[in-house]
Scaffold this motif. Structure first.
Motif, PDB file in Angstrom:
ATOM      1  N   SER A   1     -33.866  46.397  64.528  1.00 49.66           N
ATOM      2  CA  SER A   1     -32.521  46.636  63.995  1.00 49.66           C
ATOM      3  C   SER A   1     -31.543  47.006  65.108  1.00 49.66           C
TER       4      SER A   1
ATOM      5  N   GLU B   1     -26.592  41.734  56.495  1.00 44.29           N
ATOM      6  CA  GLU B   1     -25.897  42.415  55.408  1.00 44.29           C
ATOM      7  C   GLU B   1     -26.903  42.839  54.359  1.00 44.29           C
ATOM      8  N   ARG B   2     -26.515  43.839  53.569  1.00 53.41           N
ATOM      9  CA  ARG B   2     -27.397  44.374  52.544  1.00 53.41           C
ATOM     10  C   ARG B   2     -27.723  43.309  51.498  1.00 53.41           C
TER      11      ARG B   2
ATOM     12  N   VAL C   1     -32.313  43.610  53.732  1.00 54.26           N
ATOM     13  CA  VAL C   1     -31.162  42.981  54.377  1.00 54.26           C
ATOM     14  C   VAL C   1     -31.429  41.489  54.484  1.00 54.26           C
TER      15      VAL C   1
END
Length: 306
Positions: free
Chosen positions: A34, A50-51, A56
């Protein structure tokens, strides 16, 4: 300038589908992956993840960059291979994978030879099932692998991989010493109809091959026990719990209470070394293949005198 390690992290997430799976493949923590992608976002000025529910997902920009990363990483590997070939030195690090029987039966001899002849080469061995070895070599996670397939059930290799044959490994049937066919000079599989069988776990190459081969001989397999290691299978045969088909490379020591009977027609698996074609110029790859070939010849000679 884009950082190669960050591109590698992004590419791994693209290939494996999650940060956790990418971390496992790269042998780092998920937080490290990450962090690399967060730094890549700052470098590119684009949002890359993005979530998506509890997890993600990569954005369209990340997908585009990951495709470029794949080509960039391949070019870097080719450049490294060309440079090593130019120097002609067997140095650096080699990440190798092998299925369990080869990891025990061939790899130790090959690794000892490499250590003696090329002390500046570091080799890491990873035990894997053959299909996983092929996937990881193709993706660049392994530099070289040792795999198997069977003459009556060949394995197709993806484009971009090369292979070299190492060994034909004949398989015989192991039966309990008190079995009616224990003293036979040879046996056809049809003669074993109705017998209980000792098998590897479902989904493995050897289990699928056993079921396929028995059914081709009009024998419906009755699986009594499942064990992935051949010494365990032989111990179960010695206990009278069933029969097993065991290749020679898996028979380090046949226990009392087991008889080995040749199968007709002969059943044999082929053992190969595989590597990415683009990396073939690396002296370390050639040295590893040569060491495996020599270990295979030594094993064949040992079988010839027993």
């Amino acid at each position: 300038m884009l950082d190669l390690n960050r591109l590698k992290a992004l590419h791994a997430v693209h290939v494996y589908g999650s940060v956790g799976a990418a971390a496992d493949a790269l042998m780092v923590t998920p937080s490290a992956v990450s962090q690399q992608i967060a730094k890549l976002e700052r470098e590119t000025g684009a949002r890359l993840m993005e979530r998506n529910g509890r997890g993600v997902r990569l954005t369209d920009a990340a997908g585009l960059l990951a495709e470029h990363a794949e080509r960039i990483l391949a070019l870097v590997e080719t450049a490294e291979a060309d440079f090593e070939a130019l120097r002609g030195e067997v140095v650096g690090r080699l990440n190798a994978g092998a299925f369990p029987t080869a990891a025990r039966g061939l790899m130790p001899k090959a690794l000892i030879q490499l250590k003696e002849r090329h002390p500046d080469l570091s080799v890491q061995l990873n035990e894997r099932e053959p299909e996983r070895v092929v996937r990881e070599v193709a993706r660049g996670e392994l530099d070289l692998g040792v795999i198997q397939d069977w003459l009556n059930r060949p394995m197709a290799l993806p484009d971009g991989l090369s292979r070299a044959p190492l060994l034909d490994d004949v398989a015989d049937v192991a039966v309990p010493a008190g079995h009616p066919l224990a003293d036979s000079r040879e046996v056809e599989l049809a003669q074993l109809r109705g017998e209980p069988w000792i098998s590897s776990s479902p989904g493995t190459v050897c289990h699928d091959w056993l079921v396929f081969t028995l059914r081709n001989a009009s024998v419906e397999p009755v699986i009594a026990c499942m064990a992935d290691e051949y010494p365990t299978q032989l111990a179960l045969v010695a206990a009278g719990l069933g029969c097993a088909i065991v290749p020679r490379l898996g028979r380090d020591c046949v226990p009392d209470g087991v008889r080995i009977v040749p199968i007709m027609p002969r059943q044999s698996r082929r053992i190969y070394a595989v590597w990415r074609t683009d990396a073939a110029r690396r002296p370390a790859i050639r040295a590893m293949v040569d060491a495996l070939a020599e270990a295979s010849r030594t094993q064949e000679n040992a079988w010839a005198v027993t």
